[in-house]
Write a protein that holds these residues in place. Sequence first.
Motif, PDB file in Angstrom:
ATOM      1  N   ASP A 193       1.683   6.280  -7.174  1.00 21.38           N
ATOM      2  CA  ASP A 193       0.501   6.904  -7.335  1.00 21.38           C
ATOM      3  C   ASP A 193       0.273   8.384  -7.619  1.00 21.38           C
ATOM      4  O   ASP A 193      -0.392   9.038  -6.941  1.00 21.38           O
ATOM      5  CB  ASP A 193      -0.584   6.364  -7.041  1.00 21.38           C
ATOM      6  CG  ASP A 193      -2.074   6.387  -7.527  1.00 21.38           C
ATOM      7  OD1 ASP A 193      -1.587   7.114  -9.112  1.00 21.38           O
ATOM      8  OD2 ASP A 193      -3.271   6.374  -7.155  1.00 21.38           O
ATOM      9  N   ASN A 194       1.218   9.142  -8.202  1.00 21.45           N
ATOM     10  CA  ASN A 194       1.244  10.785  -8.524  1.00 21.45           C
ATOM     11  C   ASN A 194       1.409  11.107  -9.878  1.00 21.45           C
ATOM     12  O   ASN A 194       2.488  10.318 -10.335  1.00 21.45           O
ATOM     13  CB  ASN A 194       1.480  11.155  -7.468  1.00 21.45           C
ATOM     14  CG  ASN A 194       3.149  11.279  -7.535  1.00 21.45           C
ATOM     15  OD1 ASN A 194       3.401  12.432  -8.406  1.00 21.45           O
ATOM     16  ND2 ASN A 194       4.254  10.158  -7.519  1.00 21.45           N
ATOM     17  N   LYS A 248      -4.276  13.716  -6.336  1.00 22.49           N
ATOM     18  CA  LYS A 248      -2.852  13.191  -6.207  1.00 22.49           C
ATOM     19  C   LYS A 248      -2.652  14.505  -5.541  1.00 22.49           C
ATOM     20  O   LYS A 248      -2.452  15.218  -6.099  1.00 22.49           O
ATOM     21  CB  LYS A 248      -2.727  13.053  -7.458  1.00 22.49           C
ATOM     22  CG  LYS A 248      -4.183  11.332  -8.653  1.00 22.49           C
ATOM     23  CD  LYS A 248      -3.785  10.455  -7.588  1.00 22.49           C
ATOM     24  CE  LYS A 248      -4.671   9.970  -8.757  1.00 22.49           C
ATOM     25  NZ  LYS A 248      -4.651   8.100  -7.644  1.00 22.49           N
ATOM     26  N   THR A 288       3.241  13.473  -0.537  1.00 22.97           N
ATOM     27  CA  THR A 288       3.041  12.150  -0.163  1.00 22.97           C
ATOM     28  C   THR A 288       4.129  11.357   0.666  1.00 22.97           C
ATOM     29  O   THR A 288       3.370  11.021   1.871  1.00 22.97           O
ATOM     30  CB  THR A 288       3.013  10.809  -1.297  1.00 22.97           C
ATOM     31  OG1 THR A 288       1.645  11.493  -2.477  1.00 22.97           O
ATOM     32  CG2 THR A 288       2.750   9.883  -1.073  1.00 22.97           C
ATOM     33  N   ARG A 298      -8.923  10.109   5.578  1.00 22.73           N
ATOM     34  CA  ARG A 298      -9.057   9.978   3.738  1.00 22.73           C
ATOM     35  C   ARG A 298     -10.288   9.323   4.192  1.00 22.73           C
ATOM     36  O   ARG A 298     -10.802   9.035   2.914  1.00 22.73           O
ATOM     37  CB  ARG A 298      -8.260   8.628   3.593  1.00 22.73           C
ATOM     38  CG  ARG A 298      -7.059   8.779   4.068  1.00 22.73           C
ATOM     39  CD  ARG A 298      -5.648   7.431   3.712  1.00 22.73           C
ATOM     40  NE  ARG A 298      -5.846   6.416   4.416  1.00 22.73           N
ATOM     41  CZ  ARG A 298      -5.443   5.557   5.171  1.00 22.73           C
ATOM     42  NH1 ARG A 298      -4.203   6.116   5.747  1.00 22.73           N
ATOM     43  NH2 ARG A 298      -5.780   4.452   5.342  1.00 22.73           N
ATOM     44  N   GLU A 314       0.860  -1.451   0.300  1.00 19.60           N
ATOM     45  CA  GLU A 314      -0.098   0.018  -0.031  1.00 19.60           C
ATOM     46  C   GLU A 314       0.948   1.337  -0.119  1.00 19.60           C
ATOM     47  O   GLU A 314       0.654   2.307  -1.062  1.00 19.60           O
ATOM     48  CB  GLU A 314      -0.961   0.086   1.490  1.00 19.60           C
ATOM     49  CG  GLU A 314      -2.006   1.229   0.934  1.00 19.60           C
ATOM     50  CD  GLU A 314      -1.504   2.181   1.948  1.00 19.60           C
ATOM     51  OE1 GLU A 314      -2.132   2.630   1.928  1.00 19.60           O
ATOM     52  OE2 GLU A 314      -0.557   2.030   2.915  1.00 19.60           O
ATOM     53  N   ARG A 315       1.896   0.995   0.342  1.00 20.98           N
ATOM     54  CA  ARG A 315       2.526   2.736   0.407  1.00 20.98           C
ATOM     55  C   ARG A 315       3.376   2.830  -0.412  1.00 20.98           C
ATOM     56  O   ARG A 315       4.104   3.200  -0.645  1.00 20.98           O
ATOM     57  CB  ARG A 315       3.898   2.342   1.765  1.00 20.98           C
ATOM     58  CG  ARG A 315       3.410   2.361   3.101  1.00 20.98           C
ATOM     59  CD  ARG A 315       4.480   2.101   4.177  1.00 20.98           C
ATOM     60  NE  ARG A 315       4.377   3.267   6.142  1.00 20.98           N
ATOM     61  CZ  ARG A 315       2.760   2.600   6.021  1.00 20.98           C
ATOM     62  NH1 ARG A 315       2.022   1.178   6.335  1.00 20.98           N
ATOM     63  NH2 ARG A 315       2.189   3.201   7.117  1.00 20.98           N
ATOM     64  N   ARG A 336       1.375   4.543  -2.806  1.00 24.94           N
ATOM     65  CA  ARG A 336       0.800   5.447  -3.084  1.00 24.94           C
ATOM     66  C   ARG A 336       2.307   6.491  -3.541  1.00 24.94           C
ATOM     67  O   ARG A 336       1.852   7.556  -3.982  1.00 24.94           O
ATOM     68  CB  ARG A 336       0.268   6.008  -1.119  1.00 24.94           C
ATOM     69  CG  ARG A 336      -1.070   5.830  -0.947  1.00 24.94           C
ATOM     70  CD  ARG A 336      -1.154   5.715   0.425  1.00 24.94           C
ATOM     71  NE  ARG A 336      -0.476   6.673   1.151  1.00 24.94           N
ATOM     72  CZ  ARG A 336      -1.323   7.060   2.231  1.00 24.94           C
ATOM     73  NH1 ARG A 336      -1.240   6.162   2.749  1.00 24.94           N
ATOM     74  NH2 ARG A 336      -0.831   8.334   2.452  1.00 24.94           N
TER      75      ARG A 336
END
Length: 610
Positions: free
Chosen positions: A426-427, A522, A528, A514, A419-420, A423
């Motif tokens: 994912d930008n 984003k 992030t 969240r 998950e880290r 993220r």
Amino acid sequence: MKKAALGLLVVLLSFPSVLCAQKPDFAANPSANPQTIPVSQIHTGMHGIAYTVFEGVKPESMDVEVLGVLHNVNGPKGDVILVRLHGQKVEYTGVVAGMSGSPVYIDGKLAGALAFRIGEFSKEPIAGVTPIADMLEINALDRSPAEETAATKPAMNAVAGKTASPGEGSTLPGSLQNSGADGFANYLKPIETPLVFNGFSQEAIQMFAGQLGSAGIVPVMGAGSMSEDKQPDPVVPGSAISAVLVRGDMNIEATCTVTYVDPQRLLACGHPLLQFGSVDLPMNKAQVLATLPSPLNAFKIVNTTEPVGTFVQDRHTGIMGLFDRQPEMIPVTLNIHSSMGEKQFHYEVLNNPKLTPVALMVTVFNALHGVNEFGEEITYRLKGSIGVKGFPDVNMSNMFAPADGSQPAAMQAASSLGERFGRIYDNPYNAAAVDGVKLDFDLVRERRWAHLESARTDVTEARPGDEVMLETVLAPYRGERIVQQLPVKIPTSASKGTLRILVCDGDTLDHLSRTSAAFGRKLDLASTISLLNKEHSNNRVYVSLLEADPEVRVADKVMPTLPISIMNVMDGMRSNQEMIVSGESNVDETETVPLDYVVSGAQLLTVTIK
């Protein structure tokens, strides 16, 4: 009579040259640019030859009979040449996983690569060929990614999709009874490219089979191995070639066949591996130990050997590699400490936004699952970091323990890491260059999990500036209740009325931040990483004071209890992609000391401010 004999002699002398035209001599000049034949010159009834490795490293020939050309079945203007293969070996094995990319020559000219097969339990080795002109369009300078949906969803019906596992897809449509192109198109699917796992347990592969399958690759456990042994034979059309996703103490590699070679590059597969566009994967030679025939899942058993370059493109019509180029992998160091000592794992994973999180999850789970101390009642304490070039490290400090109805602790730890990474990648602003991962796990042979059973305050009314005593009761798994008292100071700025007090675990607190619909917007990479480093540990109890005043988050910055006048000014900024407005402010936060338990649960209390 003499003229007839002379004519016969001329024919006999010329016959070897015809054979040479049909069978290119790769060993003599493996990097020679072959002549190609366009689809427009190919018609039903033509004969040719294809090459693949059934055993060892030397390509063997198969006879090819052209059945016809299927137009527009591999996407718009995506033609596929339909062929029947002949030969003792291929008629016994059928079209097998790992055969994709096998070069097909017609009239001594390169026509394309075997890339598709027909149906599941076909009695004949009928295959589809990707035209070489489509493969030669792949450009090393293209830095664009492939379409995101193509990289994340399995291709069930589309011919041009990534490699699909046997039996995948919808039920057979009725149109398959037709003898025309539409019937063949529904049957036509990419030849599987086995993703071989070495050093993995069967449970690890099963746990992540769905996620790996969504990338469209067949997982195969232990069918071969990986080393850097020298392989003196040159890479030629028809050679087996491997793309490496993970290497070191654990290995994951996918193998197909080389279609085209020149001094700078090679083309292989004839269809995508993952259709990720620009990639950076080690390119290694491969040795075929055996070709396993099976009506359901025939494949090649492969040993991956010495590196020869880097795959840089993974496109709709094939993959392309460059010689003498080093890939950039992510080094991972994983330590597991237990009462039996320390075990250390070193490996590298590919740097790819779509597959790196999955590769890290499956390798971490596999390492934790593979030690003798593994069991259902195990708890893990994690301390680690993710290094990103040009940015602060992403730090990790958490505990993972099995709870009722939850995932195994090892799966929780692996998912948290994935998950880290998701993220970080994912930008839309920065391409994350991850340069290393360090993970230290302490293994505890018991279930260290506690539920927040209750919470209460010693008063129901208070004034601004007062100190309120909060009492919490934790119920550990098969243990005595733990009672803790925590002093909480009411802010001097607290307004009259009801003050809400949230008592909860760290995951709940992070989840609340969240839940806003705007959280999906984003952020840049710096924001992030800052947010990731501000996330709460899951081995503490947190107390948050919530006031009914608006709060604004801009990127990773929080502005609580904003006056109405300021909110009116900022109201016009709501379209800002990094701005989030919530109707309640977290005006103060207190936490307990670290506990040797994974804490879960939440309680909401109220105090009247006079």
